[in-house]
Design a protein around this motif. Structure first.
Motif, PDB file in Angstrom:
ATOM      1  N   PHE A 190     -15.399 -31.320 -75.902  1.00  0.00           N
ATOM      2  CA  PHE A 190     -16.758 -31.478 -75.374  1.00  0.00           C
ATOM      3  C   PHE A 190     -16.752 -31.480 -73.845  1.00  0.00           C
ATOM      4  N   LEU A 191     -15.818 -32.204 -73.248  1.00  0.00           N
ATOM      5  CA  LEU A 191     -15.775 -32.282 -71.782  1.00  0.00           C
ATOM      6  C   LEU A 191     -15.439 -30.926 -71.156  1.00  0.00           C
ATOM      7  N   ARG A 192     -14.586 -30.165 -71.814  1.00  0.00           N
ATOM      8  CA  ARG A 192     -14.237 -28.834 -71.281  1.00  0.00           C
ATOM      9  C   ARG A 192     -15.414 -27.868 -71.384  1.00  0.00           C
ATOM     10  N   GLN A 193     -16.214 -27.993 -72.445  1.00  0.00           N
ATOM     11  CA  GLN A 193     -17.251 -27.005 -72.727  1.00  0.00           C
ATOM     12  C   GLN A 193     -18.617 -27.364 -72.166  1.00  0.00           C
ATOM     13  N   ARG A 194     -18.756 -28.555 -71.607  1.00  0.00           N
ATOM     14  CA  ARG A 194     -20.090 -29.027 -71.231  1.00  0.00           C
ATOM     15  C   ARG A 194     -20.760 -28.139 -70.192  1.00  0.00           C
ATOM     16  N   HIS A 195     -19.989 -27.474 -69.341  1.00  0.00           N
ATOM     17  CA  HIS A 195     -20.567 -26.632 -68.291  1.00  0.00           C
ATOM     18  C   HIS A 195     -21.197 -25.350 -68.852  1.00  0.00           C
ATOM     19  N   HIS A 196     -20.843 -25.000 -70.079  1.00  0.00           N
ATOM     20  CA  HIS A 196     -21.312 -23.739 -70.649  1.00  0.00           C
ATOM     21  C   HIS A 196     -22.602 -23.882 -71.457  1.00  0.00           C
ATOM     22  N   HIS A 197     -23.208 -25.067 -71.407  1.00  0.00           N
ATOM     23  CA  HIS A 197     -24.401 -25.308 -72.217  1.00  0.00           C
ATOM     24  C   HIS A 197     -25.518 -25.914 -71.380  1.00  0.00           C
ATOM     25  N   ALA A 198     -26.734 -25.709 -71.853  1.00  0.00           N
ATOM     26  CA  ALA A 198     -27.902 -26.156 -71.098  1.00  0.00           C
ATOM     27  C   ALA A 198     -28.090 -27.659 -71.157  1.00  0.00           C
ATOM     28  N   ASN A 199     -27.591 -28.300 -72.222  1.00  0.00           N
ATOM     29  CA  ASN A 199     -27.774 -29.745 -72.356  1.00  0.00           C
ATOM     30  C   ASN A 199     -26.620 -30.339 -73.152  1.00  0.00           C
ATOM     31  N   LEU A 200     -26.581 -31.675 -73.200  1.00  0.00           N
ATOM     32  CA  LEU A 200     -25.481 -32.367 -73.855  1.00  0.00           C
ATOM     33  C   LEU A 200     -25.452 -32.112 -75.358  1.00  0.00           C
ATOM     34  N   LEU A 201     -26.618 -32.005 -75.982  1.00  0.00           N
ATOM     35  CA  LEU A 201     -26.646 -31.800 -77.424  1.00  0.00           C
ATOM     36  C   LEU A 201     -26.012 -30.466 -77.801  1.00  0.00           C
ATOM     37  N   GLU A 202     -26.348 -29.407 -77.074  1.00  0.00           N
ATOM     38  CA  GLU A 202     -25.748 -28.100 -77.356  1.00  0.00           C
ATOM     39  C   GLU A 202     -24.234 -28.156 -77.191  1.00  0.00           C
ATOM     40  N   ALA A 203     -23.776 -28.804 -76.129  1.00  0.00           N
ATOM     41  CA  ALA A 203     -22.336 -28.933 -75.885  1.00  0.00           C
ATOM     42  C   ALA A 203     -21.679 -29.740 -76.996  1.00  0.00           C
ATOM     43  N   ALA A 204     -22.352 -30.795 -77.451  1.00  0.00           N
ATOM     44  CA  ALA A 204     -21.801 -31.634 -78.509  1.00  0.00           C
ATOM     45  C   ALA A 204     -21.672 -30.854 -79.814  1.00  0.00           C
ATOM     46  N   LEU A 205     -22.705 -30.108 -80.181  1.00  0.00           N
ATOM     47  CA  LEU A 205     -22.664 -29.335 -81.419  1.00  0.00           C
ATOM     48  C   LEU A 205     -21.564 -28.276 -81.362  1.00  0.00           C
ATOM     49  N   ASP A 206     -21.413 -27.632 -80.230  1.00  0.00           N
ATOM     50  CA  ASP A 206     -20.381 -26.605 -80.077  1.00  0.00           C
ATOM     51  C   ASP A 206     -18.987 -27.205 -80.160  1.00  0.00           C
ATOM     52  N   ALA A 207     -18.834 -28.454 -79.690  1.00  0.00           N
ATOM     53  CA  ALA A 207     -17.521 -29.110 -79.712  1.00  0.00           C
ATOM     54  C   ALA A 207     -17.151 -29.616 -81.098  1.00  0.00           C
ATOM     55  N   GLY A 208     -18.136 -29.663 -82.010  1.00  0.00           N
ATOM     56  CA  GLY A 208     -17.840 -30.096 -83.363  1.00  0.00           C
ATOM     57  C   GLY A 208     -18.521 -31.373 -83.794  1.00  0.00           C
ATOM     58  N   TYR A 209     -19.371 -31.953 -82.939  1.00  0.00           N
ATOM     59  CA  TYR A 209     -20.122 -33.151 -83.325  1.00  0.00           C
ATOM     60  C   TYR A 209     -21.299 -32.754 -84.207  1.00  0.00           C
ATOM     61  N   TYR A 210     -21.653 -33.657 -85.107  1.00  0.00           N
ATOM     62  CA  TYR A 210     -22.799 -33.396 -85.970  1.00  0.00           C
ATOM     63  C   TYR A 210     -24.114 -33.604 -85.237  1.00  0.00           C
ATOM     64  N   ASP A 211     -24.121 -34.567 -84.302  1.00  0.00           N
ATOM     65  CA  ASP A 211     -25.341 -34.843 -83.550  1.00  0.00           C
ATOM     66  C   ASP A 211     -24.985 -35.660 -82.310  1.00  0.00           C
ATOM     67  N   ALA A 212     -25.998 -35.972 -81.513  1.00  0.00           N
ATOM     68  CA  ALA A 212     -25.780 -36.715 -80.272  1.00  0.00           C
ATOM     69  C   ALA A 212     -25.280 -38.131 -80.548  1.00  0.00           C
ATOM     70  N   ALA A 213     -25.698 -38.712 -81.667  1.00  0.00           N
ATOM     71  CA  ALA A 213     -25.278 -40.076 -81.988  1.00  0.00           C
ATOM     72  C   ALA A 213     -23.774 -40.146 -82.240  1.00  0.00           C
ATOM     73  N   GLN A 214     -23.231 -39.124 -82.900  1.00  0.00           N
ATOM     74  CA  GLN A 214     -21.788 -39.119 -83.141  1.00  0.00           C
ATOM     75  C   GLN A 214     -21.010 -38.976 -81.834  1.00  0.00           C
ATOM     76  N   LEU A 215     -21.508 -38.137 -80.929  1.00  0.00           N
ATOM     77  CA  LEU A 215     -20.900 -38.017 -79.602  1.00  0.00           C
ATOM     78  C   LEU A 215     -20.933 -39.353 -78.876  1.00  0.00           C
ATOM     79  N   ALA A 216     -22.086 -40.011 -78.903  1.00  0.00           N
ATOM     80  CA  ALA A 216     -22.220 -41.287 -78.208  1.00  0.00           C
ATOM     81  C   ALA A 216     -21.260 -42.331 -78.784  1.00  0.00           C
ATOM     82  N   GLY A 217     -21.100 -42.326 -80.108  1.00  0.00           N
ATOM     83  CA  GLY A 217     -20.189 -43.273 -80.740  1.00  0.00           C
ATOM     84  C   GLY A 217     -18.749 -43.036 -80.326  1.00  0.00           C
ATOM     85  N   ASP A 218     -18.319 -41.776 -80.322  1.00  0.00           N
ATOM     86  CA  ASP A 218     -16.950 -41.450 -79.907  1.00  0.00           C
ATOM     87  C   ASP A 218     -16.726 -41.799 -78.439  1.00  0.00           C
TER      88      ASP A 218
END
Length: 236
Positions: A190-218
């Motif tokens: 997620f940290l490597r790919q965040r620059h390639h997306h318009a927002n955190l949710l898009e970056a999270a989904l691309d990194a393999g998270y199911y949603d923003a809540a799962q990213l926040a938990g990790d």
């Protein structure tokens, strides 16, 4: 003034991923060290230490102007070179002399002889002396690095071992089990790919998270920070 970090990558397929150097700036603010499924050797000109695998973020307190040089092991290589299972080094910074292994103590003692070339000399020794890597451990790391990693049950089944044996081998090679390894690799992705997306949710989904809540938990479990605050600190 913040610290300055430089990195030089080694050729793929070697025992070491890279050689790096960090010079602390004029401020004594702690440097954030994130869990990354890696193990590093640290040389400050006096002591050679092993930075074991981190299960959570740590803050390194480095004096202003202090220079730290490092060598980062490829996944699974550190335990082969050290001869020590990595779970005993998790979240620790240990002087090589304190491991009680004569050849490592001798290497630590000889570092000062090589002065400015110490890390280059040590890197050559490691690349030469590290036993060949395990194909099974390499496969575990590669398959848990995917955006949709295999389950523990699937990994064990494909490797022809039971889940308890897989857990033991991961503890030895990475310092923790496959589930935590997958979480750490996903956050790093997620940290490597965040620059390639318009927002955190898009970056999270691309990194393999199911949603923003799962990213926040990790992010909170592994770093103690929210995703927004984490990105701000990494960018600093």
């Amino acid at each position: 003034m913040s610290g300055r970090y430089r990195q030089h990558a080694f050729a793929p397929g070697r025992s070491l991923l890279c050689r790096w150097e960090y010079v602390q700036g004029t401020e004594a603010s702690p440097a954030l060290v994130l869990p990354d499924a890696c193990v590093d050797l640290l040389w400050d000109g006096e002591r050679l230490r092993i930075a074991g695998p981190d299960t959570r973020a740590q803050y390194a307190r480095i004096a202003p102007g202090r220079r730290i040089s490092g060598l980062r092991f490829a996944p699974g290589a550190a335990t082969r070179w050290l001869g020590v299972p990595l779970h005993v080094l998790a979240d620790q910074r240990v002087d090589l002399r304190d491991l009680g292994i004569p050849r490592l103590a001798t290497l630590a003692d000889r570092m000062a002889e090589h002065d400015a070339d110490a890390m280059a000399w040590l890197a050559d020794r490691i690349q030469t002396d590290t036993p060949p890597r395990s194909d099974a451990i390499s496969a575990v790391h590669a398959r848990l690095s995917r955006a949709r990693p295999d389950t523990v049950a699937q990994l064990a089944r494909d490797l022809g071992i039971n889940e308890r044996t897989l857990l033991r081998r991961c503890d030895e090679a990475f310092g923790y089990g496959p589930k935590l390894l997958a979480c750490i690799l996903r956050l790093q992705r997620f940290l490597r790919q965040r620059h390639h997306h318009a927002n955190l949710l898009e970056a999270a989904l691309d990194a393999g998270y199911y949603d923003a809540a799962q990213l926040a938990g990790d992010a909170r479990r592994l770093t103690g920070l929210t995703p927004t605050r984490l990105i701000a600190q990494v960018a600093d």
